[in-house]
Structure formats: C-alpha cells, structure tokens
Write a protein that holds these residues in place. Structure first.
Motif, mmCIF file in Angstrom:
data_model
loop_
_atom_site.group_PDB
_atom_site.id
_atom_site.type_symbol
_atom_site.label_atom_id
_atom_site.label_comp_id
_atom_site.label_asym_id
_atom_site.label_seq_id
_atom_site.Cartn_x
_atom_site.Cartn_y
_atom_site.Cartn_z
ATOM 1 N N VAL A 390 0.824 -1.218 0.000
ATOM 2 C CA VAL A 390 0.000 0.000 0.000
ATOM 3 C C VAL A 390 0.857 1.266 0.000
ATOM 4 C CG1 VAL A 390 -1.879 1.220 1.159
ATOM 5 C CG2 VAL A 390 -1.876 -1.278 1.109
ATOM 6 N N PRO A 391 1.906 1.373 0.841
ATOM 7 C CA PRO A 391 2.765 2.562 0.729
ATOM 8 C C PRO A 391 3.433 2.696 -0.642
ATOM 9 C CG PRO A 391 3.105 1.500 2.844
ATOM 10 C CD PRO A 391 2.281 0.565 2.019
ATOM 11 N N LEU A 392 3.760 1.570 -1.288
ATOM 12 C CA LEU A 392 4.358 1.643 -2.620
ATOM 13 C C LEU A 392 3.357 2.214 -3.623
ATOM 14 C CD1 LEU A 392 6.565 1.120 -4.674
ATOM 15 C CD2 LEU A 392 5.824 -1.275 -4.787
ATOM 16 N N VAL A 393 2.100 1.774 -3.544
ATOM 17 C CA VAL A 393 1.070 2.295 -4.444
ATOM 18 C C VAL A 393 0.900 3.801 -4.232
ATOM 19 C CG1 VAL A 393 -1.421 2.272 -4.897
ATOM 20 C CG2 VAL A 393 -0.159 0.124 -4.736
ATOM 21 N N LEU A 394 0.805 4.223 -2.970
ATOM 22 C CA LEU A 394 0.686 5.651 -2.685
ATOM 23 C C LEU A 394 1.884 6.414 -3.257
ATOM 24 C CD1 LEU A 394 -0.612 8.077 -1.202
ATOM 25 C CD2 LEU A 394 0.747 7.421 0.800
ATOM 26 N N SER A 395 3.071 5.880 -3.044
ATOM 27 C CA SER A 395 4.283 6.542 -3.513
ATOM 28 C C SER A 395 4.268 6.699 -5.028
ATOM 29 C CB SER A 395 5.507 5.743 -3.069
ATOM 30 O OG SER A 395 6.698 6.415 -3.390
ATOM 31 N N GLU A 396 3.826 5.673 -5.751
ATOM 32 C CA GLU A 396 3.814 5.748 -7.206
ATOM 33 C C GLU A 396 2.776 6.748 -7.706
ATOM 34 O OE1 GLU A 396 5.996 4.575 -9.182
ATOM 35 O OE2 GLU A 396 7.019 3.666 -7.473
ATOM 36 N N LEU A 397 1.607 6.778 -7.094
ATOM 37 C CA LEU A 397 0.576 7.718 -7.538
ATOM 38 C C LEU A 397 0.997 9.159 -7.269
ATOM 39 C CD1 LEU A 397 -2.730 5.898 -6.500
ATOM 40 C CD2 LEU A 397 -1.543 5.884 -8.705
ATOM 41 N N VAL A 398 1.580 9.419 -6.110
ATOM 42 C CA VAL A 398 2.043 10.777 -5.815
ATOM 43 C C VAL A 398 3.241 11.123 -6.699
ATOM 44 C CG1 VAL A 398 2.971 12.306 -4.023
ATOM 45 C CG2 VAL A 398 1.144 10.698 -3.460
ATOM 46 N N SER A 399 4.090 10.147 -6.985
ATOM 47 C CA SER A 399 5.224 10.412 -7.882
ATOM 48 C C SER A 399 4.747 10.881 -9.251
ATOM 49 C CB SER A 399 6.079 9.153 -8.043
ATOM 50 O OG SER A 399 6.749 8.835 -6.846
ATOM 51 N N ASN A 400 3.642 10.308 -9.735
ATOM 52 C CA ASN A 400 3.103 10.756 -11.015
ATOM 53 C C ASN A 400 2.699 12.227 -10.949
ATOM 54 O OD1 ASN A 400 3.185 8.759 -13.072
ATOM 55 N ND2 ASN A 400 1.649 7.576 -11.965
ATOM 56 N N SER A 401 2.088 12.624 -9.835
ATOM 57 C CA SER A 401 1.720 14.033 -9.683
ATOM 58 C C SER A 401 2.966 14.914 -9.618
ATOM 59 C CB SER A 401 0.878 14.223 -8.418
ATOM 60 O OG SER A 401 -0.376 13.588 -8.545
ATOM 61 N N VAL A 402 3.983 14.439 -8.898
ATOM 62 C CA VAL A 402 5.223 15.219 -8.774
ATOM 63 C C VAL A 402 5.878 15.414 -10.141
ATOM 64 C CG1 VAL A 402 7.563 15.196 -7.819
ATOM 65 C CG2 VAL A 402 5.628 14.528 -6.379
ATOM 66 N N GLU A 403 5.923 14.353 -10.944
ATOM 67 C CA GLU A 403 6.667 14.393 -12.203
ATOM 68 C C GLU A 403 5.872 14.977 -13.363
ATOM 69 O OE1 GLU A 403 9.807 10.988 -12.575
ATOM 70 O OE2 GLU A 403 7.865 10.072 -12.088
ATOM 71 N N HIS A 404 4.536 14.790 -13.353
ATOM 72 C CA HIS A 404 3.778 15.074 -14.569
ATOM 73 C C HIS A 404 2.663 16.114 -14.432
ATOM 74 C CE1 HIS A 404 5.927 11.598 -15.877
ATOM 75 N NE2 HIS A 404 5.222 10.752 -15.144
#
Length: 596
Positions: A390-404
């Motif tokens: 679950v923390p990995l999923v959260l990290s990936e979704l927020v990373s998309n917002s950070v990058e894109h």
C-alpha cells in the motif's frame, strides 16, 4: 555373577527421565542422568523446578501443585517445552509422594519422538498450508484468528472469514473427527465447501445443510462439527447456526456470555435440519467462535472456556480481537492433547477514520507520506505484504503528480486519502490540480512506469482527468496476519523510510550495495554510483538490492537504462521480497543473478 547395582546407581542409569520434587516451590530433590539431559539442566538438585526448567509454563506448575496437594497420580500429561531453541513435547506421569520433609511429586518424563513426532510435524505443516494466513482488515470490525496445534495430535480444527457481496461478514469454525494428515485433508475439503456456499449467498442454516449433505459422502468427513455466523458490520445484527459445535460467545467487560440456541447434530449423520438464531453485537463487544478443544480440561467438557465462563469472569484489559483470543487460549490446567481454533471479531465503537493529507507535489514529501501511511496501517496490525504494497502504491501515484502534473519549478497541491472499503481492501486516492494524461497502455505519456506497478499490486484502478486536475484511485488488498501453529506470532514491524545508503563492496565484479528507498528523490544518487563503478556501463558490476525497502518507478527506469549498457549489471534481490516482484512486472528479471 554380576554385582547388583546400588539403588542410587539404578536410579541414575534409569533410561527414563525421573525427578523427585518437594514442597510448594517444587524443589528438585533428585534428578537422574536422563532427566538432566532431557531438560538441559546439568545441576538441578536444590533448585525450584521453575528455575531449573524455565521453559515449563504455568499450566505444568499448576498440575504439579494439584498432584502434590491431592497425593494422587496423573498419567500421560503433556508439557510442550522450548528447550535449546527447539520445541519439544514431553509426556509425563506424576505421582504424589509423602516424605519426612513433606509432600512432593515424583515425575517420570518421556519426549515424544520418532513416528509420533514426525506425524505431528507433518500434520501441522499441512494444516498451516490449508488455514488462512491472513484475514481482511475492515473499518468497523477488528478480526483475529488463532490456531494452536495439540500437544500430542493435530489435524481437524479450522477457522475462516469472508466478506459477502452485500458487505456482511461470514465467519465459520469447525473440526473433523480424528487427527493426522487425513483429518487435515478432510478439514480442508469441509472448510472450502462451506466457504463456497457462503460466497454464493447461502444463509448460515442453508450453508450448514449443504455442508451436511457434502459430509455424508465420505467417512472422513462424517461426524464433523461446524459453526457459522453472518454479521452485519454496520448494525451488529448477526445470525448463527451450529452442527455439533460449541455455541459462540460474546465478550465484554463482564466476561463471556454464551449465545445459547439449539444446534443440529454432527455433520453427515442424518441429523435434523439446522436452526438459526439471532443476536446483536453491540459496539465494544467481541464475538468468539471456538472449537471443542478449548473446552477440554482434564477429560471434562463444558459449554464455555471454564476460566472465563462466569458472567463476572476476567476480561482482557485491551478490548481487541487479538487480546480476547489470547485470553481464552491462556488457560490454566494441562495442555490440551488436541488442537484448538479460535476466531474473534471485535466491533469497533466507531468506524476507523480515513487517512487524509494535503501537501505539495515535491519529491521530498514521498518519504513523509509513506511514513504516515505505514503508521496508520501498523495500527491495524496489517500484514507484511500490506505494509509493503500500500505505501508503494501511494508513492507511485504521488510520484506521477510530482513528475507530470505541474510545470518544472512550480509544484502545486496534491491530496491523499486512504480508507478501508469494507471488503478487505485499502482504497488509495490521489488528486492534483495539474494536467498529466495517461497513455493508451495505462502508462503516462512521459514514460512513467508507476501505473504499471499500481495495476500489478491492485485489483482495481480508475483514472479521471479534466481541465482542473487528475484523480487516481486504486484498491489494494488490506490483510492482517493470523496466528497458525504457534501460540504467539511476531507481528510485522513498521519501519519508517531510511535515507538511501550506497556502499561499494570490492570484488570481481565490484558490488554496489543499496540500502533504503529508491524513488524520484534518491534515484540520481544511485545512477551516479552505478555509472562510476561501471565506468559508464563498460565494465561488469553487481547491484545488490537485498536491503532496498522500496523500489519506485524511478528506480525501475534506471534499471531499464543500465540494462542497455555494453556490460549490463547483474542484480541481486531476495526471492520472496516485494522488490523481486517489481522486477518481474517490469520485465527486468533477466538481470537477476539467480533468476526464479
């Protein structure tokens, strides 16, 4: 003619372990060689038995006290002990003795070894494979399941939980006649058949009637017992039905209260149709289902655990499902020869509040968000798999917002919500006010791998985009571990994010050891180390990911880059670690030093 050995020599050479104990402290008056070797106590004489054999639990000491006070005898008592780091089952005979110094106990002990011990170990392993190793994490209910193998024999007791399509929770326990691998296999067949009936929408009585017909087909399943409860988490309304099984009980601050109601006879024996009974589980109360082994004390059976059965009986200080399981299993008296299954469901005073955070879409917030989420999950006793995914999923979704989501150098807001969906899932929702768009293959147009990871780990992912921002929701399994085959379990430990540490290990080829989190905030540091050690990809190196706690999509992209080097690196990752699953999803498992 051979000389007759003295009584002392005969005692010392006796092949069976023998001890004589005296007084209320059970002081060891004598112990022969076999006893000293069995219990690992080179010089026990003159010491209390609890000190000489610290592995002996309170139940064994209570049994000794009862034998000393009564002057009677007990044959075939069972002491499960932890000796020298190994679990040993000892069968003992006790006899009260009267000496000039006072009353005492003579103990004769035999370790359970050979075919009996091997059969028990095989049965426990099979049983553990058939029982659920996790249960769903739910917003309104706290669940716990414990299975404890018998001291001498195991094989037939089970528990299980499932959430039905309408959101109600079906709980069932049961046990099969007999023991050994055959009983474990029969248990697996019955529990699966019952689970299927409940998943198809059958009410408790109907499900047990179907199970009764199923059990009648085989001698191995005839005579089994089962209990089913169907519980509405929102109202606490429950329906229960029994076939040859102890009734459920409700635990509160006053102790346990049995839910009485006539049940059917054992399964597969042509008994009358099963009756249903109704009750309500109030907020703060705990429902307990348990198999008949819990009621076995010295050959007698009652309708409730004797030490918690009175209305004013002792209740655990912490009103949780796990605490109630521990309370009913921590009973006085001798260890039960057969196995025991206990299933507890505690109704929370209020549904668990979701985790909500609003912050800025910047790389450094990823670690903060993961730590907050990990703490929230750890409070629920989440399983190791849940704590990783679950923390990995959260990290990936927020990373998309950070990058894109936003132009470079102008980060905007990102909102996070994590909630339990009532069906054993954790719903992760990330919103931003930016304009990034997913591609046709589910991956962002800028080549991000994050959504591929999310799709792999989650059963459902939905994305909505528009001129005012993007919203991504993903549902991951949320589970908590059960206790199977041991009375206690080491809970997964929530470990906060550690800073990335890179260590150069000399060798041929040289190794870059990676410790910590690899995400968009740390990946450049790893990239520099890999380029330096490989001389820009021209020399062989090894990247050791054994101690990586999270491998984000930024790290996956880096591995795709280095896979195209003239000399691609080899990668080390533990076989059952989450990072290995990520590598397989990214089709990078060809880099592994030991491919699966």
């Amino acid at each position: 003619m051979s000389p007759v050995p003295s009584p002392a020599a005969a005692f010392e050479d006796q092949p069976t372990a023998v001890l004589e104990l005296s007084g209320p402290q059970h002081l060891v008056c004598a112990a022969n060689r076999a006893a000293r070797e069995l219990f690992g106590t080179p010089d026990p004489v003159g010491r209390p038995l609890a000190e000489a054999v610290p592995a002996l639990d309170g139940a064994g000491l209570a049994q000794l006290a009862q034998t000393r006070d009564s002057g009677g005898a007990v044959r075939g008592a069972v002491w499960p002990l932890l000796l020298g780091g190994s679990r040993v089952v000892v069968e003992v005979d006790l006899a009260g003795v009267q000496r000039e110094a006072g009353a005492g106990v003579l103990v004769q002990a035999r370790p359970v070894v050979g075919e009996q011990a091997a059969l028990r170990d095989t049965t426990i392993a099979l049983h553990a494979a058939l029982l659920p190793d996790t249960l769903p994490v739910l917003p309104e209910l706290d669940l716990a399941g414990h299975y404890v193998p018998g001291a001498l024999r195991s094989g037939g007791d089970w528990f299980d939980v499932l959430v039905t399509d309408d959101g109600r929770v079906a709980l069932h326990t049961g046990d099969v006649v007999g023991h050994g691998p055959g009983a474990a296999a029969a248990m697996g067949a019955l529990s699966t058949a019952l689970r299927v009936a409940l998943a198809e929408g059958a009410a408790p009585a109907e499900a047990l009637d179907r199970l009764d017909r199923f059990a009648a087909r085989s001698p191995a399943t005839r005579g089994a017992a089962a209990a089913v409860v169907l519980l509405d988490p929102s109202s606490g309304a429950l329906t229960h039905a029994l076939c040859g099984h102890p009734p459920p009980a409700v635990g509160s601050a006053k102790g346990l209260q049995v839910l009485h109601g006539a049940g059917g006879g054992p399964l597969g024996m042509g008994a009358a149709a099963t009756a249903e009974h109704r009750a309500v589980l109030a907020p703060g109360e705990t429902l307990l289902l348990h198999t008949g082994g819990l009621l076995h004390t010295g050959g007698a059976h009652t309708d409730r655990p004797p030490h918690l059965g009175a209305p004013d009986g002792t209740a655990p200080a912490e009103p949780s499902a796990t605490a109630w399981c521990a309370a009913v299993l921590d009973r006085p008296g001798p260890a039960a020869p057969g196995d025991v299954a206990v299933l507890a469901v505690h109704r929370r005073g209020a549904p668990l509040a979701p985790l909500r955070i609003e912050t800025t879409a910047e790389p450094h917030v990823l670690s903060i968000l993961r730590d907050r989420l990990t703490d929230w999950l750890a409070m629920l006793d989440a399983s190791a798999e849940t704590l990783a995914a679950v923390p990995l999923v959260l990290s990936e979704l927020v990373s998309n917002s950070v990058e894109h989501a936003y132009p470079a150098g102008r980060p905007g807001p990102v909102r996070v919500e994590v909630d339990l969906d009532g069906y054993g899932g954790a719903r992760v929702v990330v919103e931003d006010d930016g304009t990034w768009q997913p591609g046709t293959d589910g991956v962002t147009t800028t080549g991000g791998f994050g959504l591929v990871v999310v799709h792999e780990l989650c059963g459902a992912v939905d994305i909505s985009t528009g001129p005012y921002g993007t919203r991504v929701g993903a549902t991951c399994p949320a589970r908590r571990p059960t206790v199977v085959a041991e009375p206690v379990v080491s809970r997964p430990r929530a470990v906060p994010d550690a800073p990335l540490t890179l260590t150069d290990r000399p060798g041929v080829p040289p190794v870059v050891e990676v410790d910590g989190v690899v995400d968009i905030a740390t990946v450049d540091e790893l990239r520099a180390a890999v380029l330096r050690r490989s001389v820009a990809g021209s020399r062989d190196i090894v990247i050791d990911l054994t101690r990586v706690t999270l491998l984000g999509s930024a790290g996956v992209r880096l591995l795709h880059e280095v896979a195209r080097f003239t000399a691609p690196p080899r990668v080390i990752a533990p076989r059952h670690a989450p990072v290995r699953r990520i590598l397989a999803t990214a089709r990078l498992d060809h880099l592994l030093d030991e491919p699966a």
